[in-house]
Structures are given as C-alpha cells and as structure tokens.
Design a protein around this motif. Structure first.
Motif, PDB file in Angstrom:
ATOM      1  N   CYS A  48       0.742  -1.154  -0.359  1.00 46.98           N
ATOM      2  CA  CYS A  48       0.035  -0.392   0.097  1.00 46.98           C
ATOM      3  C   CYS A  48       0.692   1.394   0.134  1.00 46.98           C
ATOM      4  N   VAL A  69       3.045   5.514  -8.624  1.00 46.40           N
ATOM      5  CA  VAL A  69       1.769   6.309  -7.657  1.00 46.40           C
ATOM      6  C   VAL A  69       2.101   5.777  -6.406  1.00 46.40           C
ATOM      7  N   PRO A  72      -1.195   3.432  -4.002  1.00 49.32           N
ATOM      8  CA  PRO A  72      -2.899   3.364  -4.697  1.00 49.32           C
ATOM      9  C   PRO A  72      -4.357   3.533  -4.063  1.00 49.32           C
ATOM     10  N   ASP A  73      -4.706   3.975  -5.248  1.00 53.28           N
ATOM     11  CA  ASP A  73      -5.698   5.263  -4.335  1.00 53.28           C
ATOM     12  C   ASP A  73      -6.930   4.149  -4.591  1.00 53.28           C
ATOM     13  N   ASP A  74      -7.151   2.559  -4.803  1.00 52.90           N
ATOM     14  CA  ASP A  74      -8.090   1.741  -5.417  1.00 52.90           C
ATOM     15  C   ASP A  74      -8.172   0.805  -4.102  1.00 52.90           C
ATOM     16  N   GLN A 101     -10.086  12.807  -0.121  1.00 57.86           N
ATOM     17  CA  GLN A 101     -10.299  11.894  -1.319  1.00 57.86           C
ATOM     18  C   GLN A 101     -11.390  12.934  -1.709  1.00 57.86           C
ATOM     19  N   LYS A 103     -14.076  11.599  -2.148  1.00 55.16           N
ATOM     20  CA  LYS A 103     -14.598  10.391  -2.930  1.00 55.16           C
ATOM     21  C   LYS A 103     -16.631  10.017  -3.041  1.00 55.16           C
ATOM     22  N   GLU A 145     -15.142   3.406   1.077  1.00 52.70           N
ATOM     23  CA  GLU A 145     -14.864   4.380  -0.586  1.00 52.70           C
ATOM     24  C   GLU A 145     -15.166   2.881  -2.027  1.00 52.70           C
ATOM     25  N   PRO A 147     -13.164   0.117  -2.883  1.00 48.09           N
ATOM     26  CA  PRO A 147     -11.631  -0.196  -3.245  1.00 48.09           C
ATOM     27  C   PRO A 147     -11.966  -1.600  -3.429  1.00 48.09           C
TER      28      PRO A 147
END
Length: 215
Positions: A48, A69, A72-74, A101, A103, A145, A147
């Motif tokens: 991560c 990156v 990681p954003d997901d 974030q 989101k 979120e 993921p």
C-alpha cells in the motif's frame, strides 16, 4: 491485480523481506500466515506504499508503487490497531477521513458502518468503544470508498464469535463482488474458511504456498 517481483526490505543488516514474489488476482482471497516478525505486516505496508522496499517492484493495477504512484488509490487498508479520534463518534471519524479524497458522501459512509454491524447514527464517542467496536469501525473505514483491493491485518481482532461470523460472511461477499482481498491472520479457521491461496511466511521469506479450493 497486484504483481510482486523480487521484493527485498532491509533495515541496516536486518532483512525483513527476502525475495518475495506473488501474483494476486481479483475475486480471490489470499492469506498470509506466519509468526510475529515473519514479514506479513511489512509486506502489506509495502503493497500500500506506506514503506518502500529496498529493491524489487510492486505493481498495483499496472502502476509501480513508490514510482508511478505513492499510494494506490483503489485500496482499502486495516493494518495493526486502527487509530481514531476518541472524542468524536464513529460516523464523524469516518467523515473526517473521507474528506481526504472527497470521493464519497454521508450515505456511503453510513452504509459502510451498517455493513460492519454498527449504528451510523450513534452519538457514542469512539473513546468509549469496545475493542471489537473499534475493529468494526476500522473495517468500515477500509471499505467505505468501495475499493477493489482490500488489505486486512488480523481483521477478527477483538470480535466475539458472532462478530467473527458476520465479518467472515462480509469478506466472502466482497470476494463475490470481484474484490482482491489479502488477509493476515493467526487464526487457522479464518484461513481455512476464507482463503483461495495461502502464503506461509517465516523470517521474511515465503516458505511455501498452498492452493485452497475456491469458496
């Protein structure tokens, strides 16, 4: 997808991860098993982006962590003991984290809290939560979120038998939705019931892997 190629992590002379190689795919639950100090949590931190490896490459959805990156954003994460602000409610804590974030809104946060068996409208401060309630809130934080990659370090910590059953069912439901899930656990039953593939670690190495029947 996560691709781990020849990962090495050293602190001075101490080798914490030693030539780790894995390919992890969606709709699967992967187990990391080993004693304290075997490297399970450190591997999760590298995946991560919390810790950069000394050498080797980790790709998450095709992007090199630490180069292409940072984090990681997901990805949803619960590693070690979740930390929350003790003088705020569970909902308020997650709302503050969600602002990073930006989101998701209130309804997604409330749905995540319900998903783990807590009341999103409770005004109770997190400082008065039991260990099990804190663990549930940590899981809600990891999932809120939506993921596609979920890293869970000892996810059943502090849960009673009923809570363990609920969270196991939730994890299997997430797998059916196509999530890639990694679990580090000391509990043999969690690994047997949940995992499709298990990596046994010792002294920073994967000493063997075991393919389970798909759930």
């Amino acid at each position: 997808m996560i691709q781990i190629e020849h990962i090495q992590k050293q602190f001075g002379e101490a080798v914490v991860l030693n030539d780790i190689n894995m390919e992890l795919k969606p709709s699967n639950i992967y187990g990391l098993v080993g004693r304290n100090g075997s490297g399970k949590t450190m591997l999760m931190k590298c995946i991560c982006g919390f810790v950069l490896p000394t050498s080797g490459t980790i790709r998450v959805n095709g992007k090199i962590v630490g180069k292409e990156v940072d984090i990681p954003d997901d990805i949803g994460i619960i590693i070690e003991n979740p930390g929350f602000l003790p003088n705020y409610s569970g909902f308020k804590n997650l709302q503050l984290l969600a602002m990073i974030q930006n989101k998701i809104g209130k309804e997604q946060i409330k749905e995540a809290i319900r998903m783990v068996g807590l009341d999103p409208d409770s005004k109770k401060h997190v400082g008065k939560y039991s260990l099990g309630m804190r663990q549930r809130l940590g899981l809600a934080q990891a999932l809120m979120e939506d993921p596609n990659i979920i890293l869970l370090d000892e996810p059943m910590n502090g849960l009673d038998n009923e809570g363990v059953g609920e969270i196991r069912k939730l994890i299997l439901d997430l797998k059916q939705k196509g999530k890639l899930i990694i679990i580090a656990s000391h509990t043999k039953e969690d690994i047997e019931l949940l995992c499709d593939q298990v990596f046994y670690m010792d002294h920073g190495k994967v000493i063997r892997t075991e393919q389970k029947k798909s759930n």
